[in-house]
Write a protein that holds these residues in place. Structure first.
Motif, PDB file in Angstrom:
ATOM      1  N   MET A   1       0.851  -1.200   0.000  1.00 33.99           N
ATOM      2  CA  MET A   1       0.000   0.000   0.000  1.00 33.99           C
ATOM      3  C   MET A   1       0.880   1.240   0.000  1.00 33.99           C
ATOM      4  O   MET A   1       1.898   1.299   0.699  1.00 33.99           O
ATOM      5  CB  MET A   1      -0.913   0.012   1.220  1.00 33.99           C
ATOM      6  CG  MET A   1      -1.869   1.198   1.283  1.00 33.99           C
ATOM      7  SD  MET A   1      -2.905   1.144   2.773  1.00 33.99           S
ATOM      8  CE  MET A   1      -3.992   2.527   2.469  1.00 33.99           C
ATOM      9  N   LEU A   2       0.512   2.226  -0.815  1.00 40.21           N
ATOM     10  CA  LEU A   2       1.264   3.472  -0.896  1.00 40.21           C
ATOM     11  C   LEU A   2       0.337   4.638  -0.583  1.00 40.21           C
ATOM     12  O   LEU A   2      -0.716   4.792  -1.213  1.00 40.21           O
ATOM     13  CB  LEU A   2       1.861   3.638  -2.298  1.00 40.21           C
ATOM     14  CG  LEU A   2       2.762   4.859  -2.518  1.00 40.21           C
ATOM     15  CD1 LEU A   2       4.026   4.762  -1.669  1.00 40.21           C
ATOM     16  CD2 LEU A   2       3.112   5.012  -3.990  1.00 40.21           C
ATOM     17  N   ILE A   3       0.708   5.447   0.416  1.00 38.34           N
ATOM     18  CA  ILE A   3      -0.080   6.607   0.821  1.00 38.34           C
ATOM     19  C   ILE A   3       0.702   7.875   0.512  1.00 38.34           C
ATOM     20  O   ILE A   3       1.871   8.005   0.904  1.00 38.34           O
ATOM     21  CB  ILE A   3      -0.416   6.552   2.320  1.00 38.34           C
ATOM     22  CG1 ILE A   3      -1.190   5.281   2.661  1.00 38.34           C
ATOM     23  CG2 ILE A   3      -1.216   7.787   2.732  1.00 38.34           C
ATOM     24  CD1 ILE A   3      -1.452   5.101   4.147  1.00 38.34           C
ATOM     25  N   ALA A   4       0.079   8.795  -0.207  1.00 39.99           N
ATOM     26  CA  ALA A   4       0.685  10.098  -0.485  1.00 39.99           C
ATOM     27  C   ALA A   4       0.113  11.118   0.490  1.00 39.99           C
ATOM     28  O   ALA A   4      -1.104  11.283   0.574  1.00 39.99           O
ATOM     29  CB  ALA A   4       0.411  10.523  -1.919  1.00 39.99           C
ATOM     30  N   LYS A  23       3.703  -2.092   4.498  1.00 41.03           N
ATOM     31  CA  LYS A  23       3.897  -3.513   4.225  1.00 41.03           C
ATOM     32  C   LYS A  23       3.536  -4.309   5.472  1.00 41.03           C
ATOM     33  O   LYS A  23       3.986  -3.983   6.567  1.00 41.03           O
ATOM     34  CB  LYS A  23       5.351  -3.794   3.830  1.00 41.03           C
ATOM     35  CG  LYS A  23       5.608  -5.250   3.428  1.00 41.03           C
ATOM     36  CD  LYS A  23       7.046  -5.436   2.972  1.00 41.03           C
ATOM     37  CE  LYS A  23       7.290  -6.890   2.554  1.00 41.03           C
ATOM     38  NZ  LYS A  23       8.701  -7.095   2.110  1.00 41.03           N
ATOM     39  N   ASP A  24       2.706  -5.332   5.288  1.00 40.23           N
ATOM     40  CA  ASP A  24       2.276  -6.195   6.398  1.00 40.23           C
ATOM     41  C   ASP A  24       1.684  -5.391   7.553  1.00 40.23           C
ATOM     42  O   ASP A  24       1.928  -5.676   8.728  1.00 40.23           O
ATOM     43  CB  ASP A  24       3.452  -7.041   6.906  1.00 40.23           C
ATOM     44  CG  ASP A  24       3.995  -7.976   5.844  1.00 40.23           C
ATOM     45  OD1 ASP A  24       3.202  -8.445   5.016  1.00 40.23           O
ATOM     46  OD2 ASP A  24       5.217  -8.221   5.842  1.00 40.23           O
ATOM     47  N   GLY A  25       0.914  -4.350   7.206  1.00 40.83           N
ATOM     48  CA  GLY A  25       0.209  -3.579   8.220  1.00 40.83           C
ATOM     49  C   GLY A  25       1.052  -2.591   8.991  1.00 40.83           C
ATOM     50  O   GLY A  25       0.595  -2.031   9.983  1.00 40.83           O
ATOM     51  N   PRO A 346       2.652   0.353  13.560  1.00 35.63           N
ATOM     52  CA  PRO A 346       1.444  -0.271  12.994  1.00 35.63           C
ATOM     53  C   PRO A 346       0.536   0.765  12.353  1.00 35.63           C
ATOM     54  O   PRO A 346       0.362   1.874  12.874  1.00 35.63           O
ATOM     55  CB  PRO A 346       0.762  -0.910  14.207  1.00 35.63           C
ATOM     56  CG  PRO A 346       1.813  -0.997  15.257  1.00 35.63           C
ATOM     57  CD  PRO A 346       2.765   0.145  15.007  1.00 35.63           C
ATOM     58  N   LEU A 347      -0.041   0.397  11.233  1.00 39.42           N
ATOM     59  CA  LEU A 347      -0.963   1.298  10.547  1.00 39.42           C
ATOM     60  C   LEU A 347      -2.143   1.648  11.446  1.00 39.42           C
ATOM     61  O   LEU A 347      -2.707   2.747  11.356  1.00 39.42           O
ATOM     62  CB  LEU A 347      -1.458   0.631   9.256  1.00 39.42           C
ATOM     63  CG  LEU A 347      -2.145   1.512   8.221  1.00 39.42           C
ATOM     64  CD1 LEU A 347      -1.250   2.660   7.803  1.00 39.42           C
ATOM     65  CD2 LEU A 347      -2.552   0.682   7.017  1.00 39.42           C
ATOM     66  N   MET A 359     -11.581  12.566   9.177  1.00 35.63           N
ATOM     67  CA  MET A 359     -11.005  11.267   8.861  1.00 35.63           C
ATOM     68  C   MET A 359     -11.164  10.996   7.356  1.00 35.63           C
ATOM     69  O   MET A 359     -12.269  10.984   6.826  1.00 35.63           O
ATOM     70  CB  MET A 359     -11.684  10.172   9.663  1.00 35.63           C
ATOM     71  CG  MET A 359     -11.403  10.210  11.142  1.00 35.63           C
ATOM     72  SD  MET A 359      -9.901   9.358  11.633  1.00 35.63           S
ATOM     73  CE  MET A 359     -10.449   7.663  11.537  1.00 35.63           C
ATOM     74  N   ARG A 360     -10.044  10.750   6.716  1.00 33.69           N
ATOM     75  CA  ARG A 360     -10.048  10.404   5.286  1.00 33.69           C
ATOM     76  C   ARG A 360     -10.342   8.929   5.079  1.00 33.69           C
ATOM     77  O   ARG A 360     -11.006   8.526   4.136  1.00 33.69           O
ATOM     78  CB  ARG A 360      -8.690  10.769   4.669  1.00 33.69           C
ATOM     79  CG  ARG A 360      -8.498  10.388   3.228  1.00 33.69           C
ATOM     80  CD  ARG A 360      -9.389  11.195   2.308  1.00 33.69           C
ATOM     81  NE  ARG A 360      -9.096  10.878   0.922  1.00 33.69           N
ATOM     82  CZ  ARG A 360      -9.557   9.801   0.278  1.00 33.69           C
ATOM     83  NH1 ARG A 360     -10.366   8.971   0.892  1.00 33.69           N
ATOM     84  NH2 ARG A 360      -9.252   9.586  -0.984  1.00 33.69           N
ATOM     85  N   ALA A 361      -9.807   8.123   6.009  1.00 38.28           N
ATOM     86  CA  ALA A 361     -10.022   6.680   5.948  1.00 38.28           C
ATOM     87  C   ALA A 361      -9.641   6.096   7.284  1.00 38.28           C
ATOM     88  O   ALA A 361      -8.793   6.649   7.995  1.00 38.28           O
ATOM     89  CB  ALA A 361      -9.181   6.052   4.826  1.00 38.28           C
ATOM     90  N   LEU A 362     -10.268   4.986   7.624  1.00 40.86           N
ATOM     91  CA  LEU A 362      -9.891   4.257   8.842  1.00 40.86           C
ATOM     92  C   LEU A 362      -8.794   3.281   8.473  1.00 40.86           C
ATOM     93  O   LEU A 362      -8.985   2.396   7.641  1.00 40.86           O
ATOM     94  CB  LEU A 362     -11.103   3.515   9.412  1.00 40.86           C
ATOM     95  CG  LEU A 362     -10.864   2.741  10.716  1.00 40.86           C
ATOM     96  CD1 LEU A 362     -10.462   3.695  11.829  1.00 40.86           C
ATOM     97  CD2 LEU A 362     -12.117   1.981  11.125  1.00 40.86           C
ATOM     98  N   LEU A 363      -7.636   3.467   9.059  1.00 41.41           N
ATOM     99  CA  LEU A 363      -6.491   2.632   8.729  1.00 41.41           C
ATOM    100  C   LEU A 363      -6.474   1.426   9.651  1.00 41.41           C
ATOM    101  O   LEU A 363      -6.651   1.541  10.861  1.00 41.41           O
ATOM    102  CB  LEU A 363      -5.202   3.439   8.879  1.00 41.41           C
ATOM    103  CG  LEU A 363      -5.159   4.741   8.048  1.00 41.41           C
ATOM    104  CD1 LEU A 363      -3.873   5.484   8.306  1.00 41.41           C
ATOM    105  CD2 LEU A 363      -5.314   4.439   6.567  1.00 41.41           C
ATOM    106  N   LYS A 364      -6.222   0.242   9.102  1.00 39.01           N
ATOM    107  CA  LYS A 364      -6.222  -0.985   9.877  1.00 39.01           C
ATOM    108  C   LYS A 364      -4.957  -1.796   9.592  1.00 39.01           C
ATOM    109  O   LYS A 364      -4.337  -1.644   8.561  1.00 39.01           O
ATOM    110  CB  LYS A 364      -7.455  -1.832   9.558  1.00 39.01           C
ATOM    111  CG  LYS A 364      -8.771  -1.160   9.925  1.00 39.01           C
ATOM    112  CD  LYS A 364      -9.926  -2.081   9.635  1.00 39.01           C
ATOM    113  CE  LYS A 364     -11.254  -1.451  10.019  1.00 39.01           C
ATOM    114  NZ  LYS A 364     -12.404  -2.315   9.724  1.00 39.01           N
TER     115      LYS A 364
END
Length: 364
Positions: A1-4, A23-25, A346-347, A359-364
């Motif tokens: 996953m790539l977050i800008a 990577k791997d959360g 951890p994400l 909140m743009r997104a809930l990160l898990k």
């Protein structure tokens, strides 16, 4: 996953224009975005908030459910709203409830989102009890010291709110020597009594202005002593408990401006239903405030990200200072290591926000 991320909060400052590889959360590295297409573009990436005063959430009140499962439900409700770690807060209650809450905190350490425990009362001033039940108020005693020894022996970060003017100084110092963070709150202390508490182990003030005598021209009281000290001061920034003007005074008149942080004082209605029961009384949300049948405030109906947004709106603080007051500074006040957007984190401990700090997104 790539977050800008247009802006990234890490190591106590904002940086711009970073790409974050996941990577791997967990965060694996930072790098320039280049020509890559991100999976998620955000205005701000920051650690989740740390809240030192959480009575409940998701319909669960810690006093009513002092178990590891109760703590987990409360922590999860606040995580969904952008808070990475909490101190579940048990307010004035019977010795049995206090013991159960301590056992739950010991068992819950290591669970996601749990940073320790906050014991708010029962060693408070009856005249400033707020919604706390007067039946259970008592002086600081050996029973509570035994509970504190058990918590600290298990390595649980522990915050104790009490009225310092009513505490035996020997017991106060013993609690401080255990590594308990002592905070003055629900107190009738005058300025001299507050300073005596500071000299004997108190390092913090709980929800400054609330549940304490107010300043006057000839009676500066505990509030002035707190503002002029180098101790930590927690503030409720819902716009209901404290006015914008008084928030500005507390933040800007400090000899150490980096010694204020925000708390939610959240109750079960945060991430839950609009009412709950406390000491057998119905508490409900009315016009954004939590009130009992008499119309008195009974905790707060707000989460930490909303508190941060209102703090900026009410005080005009720069974004950097507001973020610090919701993340790094409460952790420093408790002696906790910082959370950061950094490799290995951890994400789950991070939040992604849009330009309006939503909140743009809930990160898990």
């Amino acid at each position: 996953m790539l977050i800008a991320a247009e802006r990234l909060w890490t190591n106590g400052k904002l940086t711009t224009g970073r790409a974050i590889e996941i990577k791997d959360g967990r965060v694996s590295r930072f790098r320039p975005l280049g020509d890559d297409t991100p999976d998620l573009s955000v205005s701000l990436m920051m650690p989740g908030c740390t809240d030192l005063q959480v009575n409940g959430g998701g319909g669960v009140l810690f006093n009513a459910n002092p178990t590891p499962e109760g703590i987990a439900a409360i922590a999860e409700a606040h995580h969904r709203l952008g808070t990475a770690q909490i101190l579940p807060t048990v307010i004035t209650d019977s010795p049995e409830v206090l013991e159960a809450a301590a056992s739950a905190a010991i068992a819950a350490m290591g669970q996601p989102g749990v940073a320790g425990i906050h014991i708010e009362g029962p060693h408070i001033a009856t005249a400033r009890k707020g919604t706390h039940d007067a039946r259970f108020i008592r002086p600081l005693d050996e029973h509570t010291l035994d509970v504190l020894r058990r918590l600290r022996g298990a390595g649980v970060p522990t915050l104790l709110t009490l009225a310092p003017e009513l505490a035996d100084l020997r017991l106060l110092r013993e609690a401080a020597d255990l590594g308990v963070v002592l905070s003055a709150g629900h107190t009738m202390a005058n300025a001299d009594e507050a300073r005596l508490g500071l000299a004997n182990g108190v390092t913090m003030f709980t929800h400054l202005y609330n549940a304490m005598p107010q300043m006057t021209s000839r009676e500066p009281g505990v509030i002035a002593a707190a503002i002029l000290s180098k101790a930590w001061c927690g503030l409720i920034a819902d716009g209901i408990h404290v006015s914008a003007e008084m928030l500005n005074i507390a933040i800007n008149a400090r000899p150490r401006p980096d010694r204020c942080f925000i708390v939610s004082d959240a109750m079960p209605t945060v991430g839950g239903p609009d009412h709950f029961s406390l000491y057998g009384m119905d508490i409900h949300v009315k016009d954004g405030a939590l009130v009992n049948a008499q119309g008195s405030l009974a905790g707060a109906h707000i989460d930490m990200l909303e508190s941060m947004r209102r703090l900026i709106a009410m005080t005009g603080l720069p974004l950097e200072r507001a973020i610090a007051m919701a993340t790094d500074l409460p952790r420093q006040a408790m002696g906790l290591p910082p959370l950061a957007v950094a490799p290995g984190v951890p994400l789950r401990d991070l939040v992604a926000l849009d330009k309006d700090l939503q909140m743009r997104a809930l990160l898990k």
